[in-house]
Design an enzyme around this catalytic site. Sequence first.
Site, PDB file in Angstrom:
ATOM      1  N   GLU A 102      -3.857   0.643  -5.675  1.00 42.71           N
ATOM      2  CA  GLU A 102      -2.896  -0.404  -6.004  1.00 42.71           C
ATOM      3  C   GLU A 102      -2.724  -0.433  -7.511  1.00 42.71           C
ATOM      4  O   GLU A 102      -3.632  -0.073  -8.261  1.00 42.71           O
ATOM      5  CB  GLU A 102      -3.364  -1.748  -5.469  1.00 42.71           C
ATOM      6  CG  GLU A 102      -2.287  -2.812  -5.441  1.00 42.71           C
ATOM      7  CD  GLU A 102      -1.048  -2.359  -4.679  1.00 42.71           C
ATOM      8  OE1 GLU A 102      -0.109  -1.855  -5.343  1.00 42.71           O
ATOM      9  OE2 GLU A 102      -1.020  -2.501  -3.449  1.00 42.71           O
ATOM     10  N   CYS A 105       0.858  -1.184   0.000  1.00 43.48           N
ATOM     11  CA  CYS A 105       0.000   0.000   0.000  1.00 43.48           C
ATOM     12  C   CYS A 105       0.893   1.233   0.000  1.00 43.48           C
ATOM     13  O   CYS A 105       1.585   1.517   0.977  1.00 43.48           O
ATOM     14  CB  CYS A 105      -0.899   0.000   1.233  1.00 43.48           C
ATOM     15  SG  CYS A 105      -1.893   1.494   1.405  1.00 43.48           S
TER      16      CYS A 105
END
Length: 242
Positions: A103, A2
């Site tokens: 992402e 992340c």
Amino acid sequence: MCGRYASTLPPEMMVELFRLLKGVEVVPRYNIAPTQPIVAIWEQEGRREAHFARWGLVPGWVKDPREFPLLVNARVETMAEKPAFRDALKHGRCIIPASGYYEWHTNPDKTKQPYFITMANDRPMALAGLYASWMGPNGEEIDSVATITVPANPQLSEIHDRMPAILDGEAIENWLNVRDVRAHHAAQLALPLEDGALKFHPVSTRVNSARDDDAGLIEKVEVQKPEPRPRKVAGGGQLDLF
């Protein structure tokens, strides 16, 4: 991993949802990047408060943060063993409120398509994190955090092989309770969410630049559906030295 997220939760709602004794004034952010100040929540002496902290953990034993690697994420499989994270797992557990995170899926032609990932029920996320406080020789102090990543569930593995640990309900209470919940038991709370708990859609590559920060970044764009990624064997990854 992340590496970018959004946080648009109003301060008063953050206080109510996470039962804070003290909040902080924030504005909606749509492209929060490492090294920037972010909002993190932790407990000290029974008081649960929101704080501003640098995204990129600096352990207290570091001599010069400018010469220390950027530790944005801690892998759940190894965080209890690595000196950079193990003390924080015992005494410095926190959560990071988020509206969703980004992402990047690597396409067959090696280009990368960003996706915005949110809770399927549209509730805010509580990302599991670790924090540390660094004191400099002249009295300067830096609070810093790292988010925790876990193997992606089958649904998210279409995009990437890792995902942040997202907590809810009693898991939040136990994660923040560093007085009574030992590190070993806390680590077991950091798990991949079940399939169907999240939803995602492709977004503009404008999110690649941290200078862009507006609501248009989380809007859906039309692209081809990503091809499934092969699952990777756990191990290796970021900064195994630590």
